[in-house]
Design a protein around this motif. Structure first.
Motif, PDB file in Angstrom:
ATOM      1  N   ASP A   1       0.825  -1.209   0.000  1.00  0.00           N
ATOM      2  CA  ASP A   1       0.000   0.000   0.000  1.00  0.00           C
ATOM      3  C   ASP A   1       0.854   1.251   0.000  1.00  0.00           C
ATOM      4  O   ASP A   1       0.590   2.202  -0.746  1.00  0.00           O
ATOM      5  CB  ASP A   1      -0.944   0.008   1.207  1.00  0.00           C
TER       6      ASP A   1
ATOM      7  N   LEU B   1       2.548   1.746  -3.482  1.00  0.00           N
ATOM      8  CA  LEU B   1       1.625   2.237  -4.500  1.00  0.00           C
ATOM      9  C   LEU B   1       1.188   3.664  -4.201  1.00  0.00           C
ATOM     10  O   LEU B   1       1.023   4.484  -5.117  1.00  0.00           O
ATOM     11  CB  LEU B   1       0.412   1.300  -4.590  1.00  0.00           C
ATOM     12  N   GLU B   2       1.011   3.987  -2.932  1.00  0.00           N
ATOM     13  CA  GLU B   2       0.634   5.353  -2.552  1.00  0.00           C
ATOM     14  C   GLU B   2       1.750   6.344  -2.886  1.00  0.00           C
ATOM     15  O   GLU B   2       1.477   7.473  -3.304  1.00  0.00           O
ATOM     16  CB  GLU B   2       0.311   5.414  -1.060  1.00  0.00           C
TER      17      GLU B   2
ATOM     18  N   ALA C   1       4.004   6.050  -5.341  1.00  0.00           N
ATOM     19  CA  ALA C   1       3.976   6.256  -6.793  1.00  0.00           C
ATOM     20  C   ALA C   1       2.790   7.121  -7.195  1.00  0.00           C
ATOM     21  O   ALA C   1       2.914   8.013  -8.062  1.00  0.00           O
ATOM     22  CB  ALA C   1       3.929   4.910  -7.509  1.00  0.00           C
ATOM     23  N   ASP C   2       1.648   6.895  -6.573  1.00  0.00           N
ATOM     24  CA  ASP C   2       0.451   7.672  -6.903  1.00  0.00           C
ATOM     25  C   ASP C   2       0.635   9.147  -6.558  1.00  0.00           C
ATOM     26  O   ASP C   2       0.224  10.030  -7.320  1.00  0.00           O
ATOM     27  CB  ASP C   2      -0.755   7.100  -6.147  1.00  0.00           C
ATOM     28  N   ARG C   3       1.269   9.418  -5.431  1.00  0.00           N
ATOM     29  CA  ARG C   3       1.498  10.816  -5.052  1.00  0.00           C
ATOM     30  C   ARG C   3       2.408  11.519  -6.047  1.00  0.00           C
ATOM     31  O   ARG C   3       2.172  12.683  -6.414  1.00  0.00           O
ATOM     32  CB  ARG C   3       2.088  10.885  -3.647  1.00  0.00           C
TER      33      ARG C   3
ATOM     34  N   GLU D   1       2.715  10.791  -9.191  1.00  0.00           N
ATOM     35  CA  GLU D   1       1.919  11.000 -10.402  1.00  0.00           C
ATOM     36  C   GLU D   1       0.976  12.198 -10.240  1.00  0.00           C
ATOM     37  O   GLU D   1       0.836  13.031 -11.138  1.00  0.00           O
ATOM     38  CB  GLU D   1       1.115   9.738 -10.714  1.00  0.00           C
ATOM     39  N   LYS D   2       0.338  12.306  -9.091  1.00  0.00           N
ATOM     40  CA  LYS D   2      -0.587  13.411  -8.854  1.00  0.00           C
ATOM     41  C   LYS D   2       0.131  14.756  -8.839  1.00  0.00           C
ATOM     42  O   LYS D   2      -0.464  15.792  -9.159  1.00  0.00           O
ATOM     43  CB  LYS D   2      -1.332  13.196  -7.541  1.00  0.00           C
TER      44      LYS D   2
ATOM     45  N   THR E   1       6.360  11.050 -12.932  1.00  0.00           N
ATOM     46  CA  THR E   1       6.076   9.705 -13.430  1.00  0.00           C
ATOM     47  C   THR E   1       6.749   8.698 -12.510  1.00  0.00           C
ATOM     48  O   THR E   1       7.930   8.840 -12.179  1.00  0.00           O
ATOM     49  CB  THR E   1       6.599   9.496 -14.867  1.00  0.00           C
TER      50      THR E   1
END
Length: 254
Positions: free
Chosen positions: A37, A40-41, A43-45, A47-48, A52
């Protein structure tokens, strides 16, 4: 776009380094082990925030997983960035240990420390070497505990030994990889607030003041302090620096 692979990038110093590099326009492939978790969080941050990033699972101490990880890296490079190589490898994944007297040190603890901090990054670097671009850079996150200038603490003979081995490995790899223009350096953090050791400083805040009192700059280190040191060693500004270990400890135990 330059691309970095950061092991142990889901928390602490690795996560802070991922954020710092992404902020500077570097694509990030980060690994996680114990917490999918958080990986992935992270990487997501990125991206947001306009960067990349890709998060991949990896247990650096599992030698059988390395060839599969290389294939996953190759696929990610092609699919996301249209490249066959990456530029930076940050060997950061680590595991803490409670203080254990030399007489009570077990073979299991010894093997764990060797597997995560020495054998793992050694053979991971070897496995990924064909994917590192000429002129790239490798950084090891070692520890001030592994420096000859540090004052040994009781209970950390294994941890200090393997971190010292990383310092030596840095110099040998810098020599061997120089034929491809690849620089190899290490950063040696002092006492730093991370999740290692069971998130010790969050659980025991009373540990902080005496450490801060023994640090020239008057506080304990934060992950971001070390991340900017790693980022510097990867940067063009450090183009003439190789085979070095940069202590980032705020003057701990001066």
């Amino acid at each position: 776009m330059q691309i970095a692979v950061i092991t142990g990038g889901s928390s602490g110093i690795g996560q802070a380094t991922a954020f710092e590099l992404a902020k500077r326009g570097t694509g990030v492939i980060l690994t996680y082990h114990g917490s999918p978790d958080r990986g992935l969080e992270t990487a997501d941050r990125i991206e947001k925030d306009g960067g990349t990033a890709i998060a991949l699972p990896l247990d650096v101490s599992n030698q059988r997983a390395l060839s599969g990880f290389r294939k996953a890296i190759s696929a990610a490079l092609q699919d996301r960035w249209g490249r066959d190589t990456f530029d930076f490898l940050v060997n950061n994944a680590g595991v803490g240990q409670p203080p254990v007297p030399f007489e009570e040190t077990t073979e299991q603890l010894f093997d764990q420390m060797i597997g995560v901090h020495l054998k793992g990054p050694y053979f991971l670097t070897q496995t990924l070497l064909p994917l590192i671009a000429d002129g790239g850079s490798v950084v090891f996150t070692t520890s001030s505990a592994g420096l000859l200038t540090s004052r040994p603490s009781n209970g950390y003979s294994v941890y200090g030994s393997v971190k010292g081995a990383q310092v030596v490995l840095t110099r040998y790899l810098a020599k061997e990889l120089s034929t491809r223009g690849i620089r190899v350096n290490a950063v040696a953090p002092g006492v730093t607030r991370t999740r290692l050791g069971g998130d010790a400083f969050a659980q025991h805040p009373e540990l902080i003041p005496p450490i801060a009192d023994n640090t020239a700059l008057g506080r304990i280190g934060e992950s971001e302090d070390v991340a900017v040191a790693i980022t510097y060693l990867l940067s063009p500004e450090a183009r003439w620096i190789t085979a070095q270990t940069l202590e980032a400890s705020g003057g701990y135990d001066l």
